[in-house]
Design a protein around this motif. Structure first.
Motif, PDB file in Angstrom:
ATOM      1  N   LEU A 174       0.817  -1.211   0.000  1.00 30.21           N
ATOM      2  CA  LEU A 174       0.000   0.000   0.000  1.00 30.21           C
ATOM      3  C   LEU A 174       0.849   1.259   0.000  1.00 30.21           C
ATOM      4  CD1 LEU A 174      -2.777  -1.006   2.568  1.00 30.21           C
ATOM      5  CD2 LEU A 174      -3.025  -0.807   0.090  1.00 30.21           C
ATOM      6  N   MET A 175       2.129   1.132   0.360  1.00 31.76           N
ATOM      7  CA  MET A 175       3.022   2.286   0.435  1.00 31.76           C
ATOM      8  C   MET A 175       4.008   2.336  -0.735  1.00 31.76           C
ATOM      9  SD  MET A 175       1.960   3.796   3.076  1.00 31.76           S
ATOM     10  CE  MET A 175       1.056   3.515   4.598  1.00 31.76           C
ATOM     11  N   TRP A 176       3.915   1.415  -1.684  1.00 31.48           N
ATOM     12  CA  TRP A 176       4.825   1.447  -2.830  1.00 31.48           C
ATOM     13  C   TRP A 176       4.630   2.748  -3.603  1.00 31.48           C
ATOM     14  CZ3 TRP A 176       4.047  -4.212  -4.943  1.00 31.48           C
ATOM     15  CH2 TRP A 176       4.675  -5.099  -4.048  1.00 31.48           C
ATOM     16  N   SER A 177       5.746   3.333  -4.054  1.00 38.53           N
ATOM     17  CA  SER A 177       5.670   4.641  -4.693  1.00 38.53           C
ATOM     18  C   SER A 177       6.837   4.833  -5.641  1.00 38.53           C
ATOM     19  CB  SER A 177       5.665   5.740  -3.622  1.00 38.53           C
ATOM     20  OG  SER A 177       6.864   5.680  -2.854  1.00 38.53           O
ATOM     21  N   PHE A 178       6.758   5.895  -6.415  1.00 37.62           N
ATOM     22  CA  PHE A 178       7.859   6.276  -7.308  1.00 37.62           C
ATOM     23  C   PHE A 178       8.214   7.735  -7.030  1.00 37.62           C
ATOM     24  CE2 PHE A 178       3.829   6.705  -9.550  1.00 37.62           C
ATOM     25  CZ  PHE A 178       3.872   7.999 -10.047  1.00 37.62           C
ATOM     26  N   PRO A 179       9.466   8.145  -7.292  1.00 37.17           N
ATOM     27  CA  PRO A 179       9.909   9.489  -6.912  1.00 37.17           C
ATOM     28  C   PRO A 179       9.256  10.575  -7.746  1.00 37.17           C
ATOM     29  CG  PRO A 179      11.629   8.348  -8.132  1.00 37.17           C
ATOM     30  CD  PRO A 179      10.558   7.339  -7.875  1.00 37.17           C
ATOM     31  N   ARG A 230       7.269  11.701  -3.106  1.00 37.37           N
ATOM     32  CA  ARG A 230       7.018  10.402  -3.694  1.00 37.37           C
ATOM     33  C   ARG A 230       5.520  10.283  -3.979  1.00 37.37           C
ATOM     34  NH1 ARG A 230      11.357   7.406  -3.820  1.00 37.37           N
ATOM     35  NH2 ARG A 230      10.110   5.631  -4.504  1.00 37.37           N
ATOM     36  N   ILE A 231       5.204   9.575  -5.064  1.00 37.41           N
ATOM     37  CA  ILE A 231       3.814   9.415  -5.497  1.00 37.41           C
ATOM     38  C   ILE A 231       3.452   7.943  -5.419  1.00 37.41           C
ATOM     39  CG2 ILE A 231       2.179   9.780  -7.376  1.00 37.41           C
ATOM     40  CD1 ILE A 231       4.059  11.983  -8.404  1.00 37.41           C
ATOM     41  N   SER A 232       2.393   7.641  -4.701  1.00 37.15           N
ATOM     42  CA  SER A 232       1.957   6.259  -4.534  1.00 37.15           C
ATOM     43  C   SER A 232       1.581   5.653  -5.880  1.00 37.15           C
ATOM     44  CB  SER A 232       0.764   6.201  -3.579  1.00 37.15           C
ATOM     45  OG  SER A 232       0.180   4.911  -3.575  1.00 37.15           O
ATOM     46  N   VAL A 246       7.549  13.209   1.689  1.00 40.84           N
ATOM     47  CA  VAL A 246       6.093  13.278   1.575  1.00 40.84           C
ATOM     48  C   VAL A 246       5.644  12.252   0.546  1.00 40.84           C
ATOM     49  CG1 VAL A 246       4.144  14.685   0.817  1.00 40.84           C
ATOM     50  CG2 VAL A 246       5.910  15.693   2.249  1.00 40.84           C
ATOM     51  N   LEU A 247       4.622  11.483   0.892  1.00 47.81           N
ATOM     52  CA  LEU A 247       4.060  10.482  -0.005  1.00 47.81           C
ATOM     53  C   LEU A 247       2.654  10.915  -0.395  1.00 47.81           C
ATOM     54  CD1 LEU A 247       3.981   7.691  -1.399  1.00 47.81           C
ATOM     55  CD2 LEU A 247       3.194   6.739   0.777  1.00 47.81           C
ATOM     56  N   ILE A 248       2.431  11.133  -1.710  1.00 50.43           N
ATOM     57  CA  ILE A 248       1.104  11.479  -2.223  1.00 50.43           C
ATOM     58  C   ILE A 248       0.321  10.184  -2.382  1.00 50.43           C
ATOM     59  CG2 ILE A 248      -0.174  12.613  -4.054  1.00 50.43           C
ATOM     60  CD1 ILE A 248       1.616  14.432  -2.390  1.00 50.43           C
ATOM     61  N   TRP A 249      -0.747  10.070  -1.613  1.00 46.40           N
ATOM     62  CA  TRP A 249      -1.480   8.824  -1.443  1.00 46.40           C
ATOM     63  C   TRP A 249      -2.923   9.022  -1.854  1.00 46.40           C
ATOM     64  CZ3 TRP A 249      -3.701   6.143   3.309  1.00 46.40           C
ATOM     65  CH2 TRP A 249      -3.419   4.771   3.297  1.00 46.40           C
ATOM     66  N   PRO A 250      -3.658   7.983  -2.312  1.00 49.46           N
ATOM     67  CA  PRO A 250      -5.049   8.176  -2.739  1.00 49.46           C
ATOM     68  C   PRO A 250      -5.965   8.754  -1.667  1.00 49.46           C
ATOM     69  CG  PRO A 250      -4.248   6.068  -3.531  1.00 49.46           C
ATOM     70  CD  PRO A 250      -3.181   6.622  -2.623  1.00 49.46           C
ATOM     71  N   LEU A 251      -5.731   8.424  -0.404  1.00 47.35           N
ATOM     72  CA  LEU A 251      -6.572   8.931   0.678  1.00 47.35           C
ATOM     73  C   LEU A 251      -6.005  10.200   1.301  1.00 47.35           C
ATOM     74  CD1 LEU A 251      -7.588   5.617   2.490  1.00 47.35           C
ATOM     75  CD2 LEU A 251      -8.895   6.968   0.850  1.00 47.35           C
ATOM     76  N   GLY A 252      -5.104  10.820   0.608  1.00 46.66           N
ATOM     77  CA  GLY A 252      -4.475  12.023   1.142  1.00 46.66           C
ATOM     78  C   GLY A 252      -2.983  11.927   0.963  1.00 46.66           C
ATOM     79  N   GLY A 253      -2.253  12.280   1.981  1.00 44.70           N
ATOM     80  CA  GLY A 253      -0.807  12.209   1.929  1.00 44.70           C
ATOM     81  C   GLY A 253      -0.262  11.664   3.224  1.00 44.70           C
ATOM     82  N   LEU A 254       0.920  11.097   3.147  1.00 44.45           N
ATOM     83  CA  LEU A 254       1.611  10.632   4.335  1.00 44.45           C
ATOM     84  C   LEU A 254       2.940  11.365   4.399  1.00 44.45           C
ATOM     85  CD1 LEU A 254       0.960   6.791   4.116  1.00 44.45           C
ATOM     86  CD2 LEU A 254      -0.211   8.442   5.542  1.00 44.45           C
TER      87      LEU A 254
END
Length: 285
Positions: A8-13, A23-25, A77-85
């Motif tokens: 669920l936390m996999w992302s790309f820069p 980073r973007i989920s 910062v991780l851009i996530w579908p439910l917001g950001g982490l």
């Protein structure tokens, strides 16, 4: 497995901005694709996806600024579908941790207040604040005025949803971080985290069941089910991680206590810490 290493936390820069790694989920493009397929047109989907990305970046920027302003630090910062982490380390005081956690939702509140007048004048306010109604169906491409008004209404809806989700008092949302900071004033670290994760698991299961019960042609409960499922999975993973860490620490302590140091003892130093004290110090580090 710790939640930061979960699929669920996999992302790309997404580059480095103001000394912050963005980073973007991998789930974010999936969200945009779903919006393009579910909304009236693919242009509606792209617009909502863009507004989500902008709102999340502003939300997380507030976390970063508040953490740095209170003496902490933030570097990712991780851009996530439910917001950001945002992976920040605020100052250790409870007040500073609560300020850092609530800074993001405050940005969403400001945006909702700024756009709420337009939503009210369009007669869509009560429909827009009901999360079960889904994305408001507004006309976007019949003229410049309609495009601007529709974008403002969508922006209100997106930030309202982000506010509702992030106020949930569960991991990993902002309400949960504020709750964890408050609990730290009364509970030990192990007890605090255990209570915090259990609350998250219960709330996640409740949200999931609510979405299943309310899903109907008139009410859009599917996204509620997704939110509940993600909360439940992340909190169960966090609980499993805590249990694994505790088991490892207990095993290391038992191993150290089982060693025979009698042959290595020289002159006894009464000021030297004992085995339990050394273990406690290493655990704190």
């Amino acid at each position: 497995m710790h939640s930061r290493f979960s699929p669920l936390m996999w992302s790309f820069p997404g580059g480095t901005w103001f000394q912050i790694r963005l980073r973007i989920s991998v789930l974010f493009p999936v969200l945009v694709l779903v919006l393009c397929l579910q909304l009236a047109t693919w242009q509606h989907g792209l617009l909502v996806g863009l507004l989500v990305a902008i709102s999340v970046v502003l939300h997380e920027a507030a976390h970063v600024w508040s953490a740095r302003a209170t003496g902490g630090w933030a570097d990712e910062v991780l851009i996530w579908p439910l917001g950001g982490l945002v992976f920040v380390q605020p100052a250790p005081r409870c007040r500073d941790r609560v300020i850092t956690a609530t800074a993001g939702p405050l940005v969403n509140i400001v945006i909702c207040l700024a756009t709420g007048v337009t939503v009210w004048r369009a007669g869509l306010f009560w429909k827009a604040i009901n999360p079960f109604n889904g994305v408001p169906d507004v006309e976007l491409f019949s003229g410049t005025t309609e495009l601007l008004r529709g974008t403002i209404i969508m922006l209100f809806f997106v930030n309202w949803l982000l506010l509702l989700v992030n106020l949930l008092p569960v991991y990993p949302f902002d309400g949960g971080r504020a709750l964890q900071a408050v609990l730290s004033e009364w509970l030990l670290a192990e007890t605090r985290t255990a209570v915090y994760v259990r609350i998250g698991a219960v709330v996640g299961g409740g949200v999931l069941i609510t979405g299943l019960l309310l899903d109907s042609p008139q009410l859009h409960g599917t996204w509620i089910v997704c939110v509940g499922a993600v909360i439940l999975v992340l909190n169960l993973q966090e609980a499993a991680h805590m249990r694994a860490v505790d088991d490892l620490e207990e095993a290391l302590l038992e191993y150290e206590l089982s060693l025979d140091y009698s042959d290595d003892l020289g002159e006894w130093d009464a000021t030297a810490p004992g085995m339990l004290e050394r273990w406690r110090l290493r655990r704190e580090e």
